[in-house]
Design an enzyme around this catalytic site. Structure first.
Site, PDB file in Angstrom:
ATOM      1  N   GLU A 196       6.714  28.801  50.134  1.00 49.48           N
ATOM      2  CA  GLU A 196       7.245  29.884  49.287  1.00 49.48           C
ATOM      3  C   GLU A 196       7.912  30.964  50.139  1.00 49.48           C
ATOM      4  OE1 GLU A 196       4.081  29.553  45.586  1.00 49.48           O
ATOM      5  OE2 GLU A 196       3.597  30.814  47.284  1.00 49.48           O
ATOM      6  N   GLY A 242       5.950  33.246  41.222  1.00 48.39           N
ATOM      7  CA  GLY A 242       4.821  34.078  40.796  1.00 48.39           C
ATOM      8  C   GLY A 242       4.240  34.842  41.975  1.00 48.39           C
ATOM      9  N   LYS A 295      -1.413  41.512  37.660  1.00 51.43           N
ATOM     10  CA  LYS A 295      -1.066  41.377  39.087  1.00 51.43           C
ATOM     11  C   LYS A 295      -0.573  42.696  39.689  1.00 51.43           C
ATOM     12  CE  LYS A 295      -1.533  36.831  38.473  1.00 51.43           C
ATOM     13  NZ  LYS A 295      -0.464  35.880  38.529  1.00 51.43           N
TER      14      LYS A 295
END
Ligand code: 5RP
Length: 262
Positions: free
Chosen positions: A111, A90, A129
């Protein structure tokens, strides 16, 4: 099943479902962190159980590792994998060049390590987003606990030097305590409103000795799958090409996803 989801979760489910199609047997796959990535892990777990999909996952947090194990996904470490075929994760923001802000879940260090060890990084995100300029979302910066107050002062000095007006730097909290990352570090959230020169900001922040890593992902993401409540997904790549698929029109089997919390 998607009819049972909240509208915002339907968009997350849609992009996760679409991105799960990119995972094939034999692949080594980075598994992101956050509520959208949790849908992905559930969908992949379902494919493992029902389709015999066989892949190895490298989780980007203990949360994701726990969920992947529950789902019956084979987990390996990044040490074992060394390079990955794809990471799917994400994001808190993405811009037209597919640069990102990540770390809203406090996992941006792992990440970034996992994404940069991958041939491709695919971001899954709902349309909220999608931004013209990064920076409305506070930029997470992971810092070592030793001397964190001095590190914070140096971070503020960098922001001043780069011309940010009235930047606010706040420790991320976990109740009454500092939020701690999987590595035991703290996070400073930088409220900047708009980031004008992201490469320079990223470089200057990471030059501070007490800073471990910031949440800007620049030139790392290869494509973004944007999900919408009605099941539409639009996959965009760096060259500006886009491809639309409605995952709800492909049919769904069950309601595995109603228990997802993150
Ligand atoms: C965690 C992250 C997440 O990917 C990001 O915060 C998006 O999360 P969500 O899918 O829950 O909106 O970077 O560190």
């Amino acid at each position: 099943m998607y009819q049972d989801l909240l509208p915002s979760d339907r968009a997350k489910f849609a992009c996760a479902k679409r991105a799960a199609d990119f995972v094939k047997s034999g692949m080594k796959v980075g598994l992101g962190t956050g509520s959208t990535a949790a849908f992905l892990v559930k969908i992949l777990g379902e494919r493992v159980r029902t389709e015999g999909l066989r892949f190895q996952g490298v989780p980007t947090s203990t949360r994701t590792a726990d969920l992947a194990r529950e789902e019956g996904i084979e987990i390996i470490t990044l040490e074992q994998a060394r390079t990955l075929d794809v990471t799917i994760d994400g994001a808190d923001e993405f811009d037209p060049k597919l640069n990102l802000i990540k770390g809203g879940g406090g996992a941006h260090l792992q990440e970034k390590i996992v994404a940069t060890a991958s041939k491709e990084m695919v971001v899954i995100a709902d349309a909220s987003k999608d931004v013209a300029t990064l920076g409305q979302f506070p930029l997470p910066v992971e810092v070592i606990p030793f001397g964190h107050g001095a590190t914070r002062t140096l971070v503020e000095a960098v922001l001043k030097e780069l011309g940010y007006r009235d930047p606010q730097v706040a420790y991320r909290a976990d109740g009454d305590a500092y939020f701690k990352t999987d590595e035991g570090n703290y996070i400073l959230d930088l409220k900047l409103q708009a980031i004008s020169d992201a490469p320079r900001l990223s470089q200057k922040l990471n030059q501070i000795a007490g800073v471990v890593e910031n949440g800007l992902f620049l030139n790392i993401c290869s494509s973004v799958v944007v999900g919408f409540e009605d099941g539409r997904t639009v996959t965009k790549d760096k060259s500006g090409r886009s491809h639309e698929v409605n995952v709800f029109e492909q049919g769904e089997s069950d309601n595995l996803f109603s228990d997802i919390e993150d």
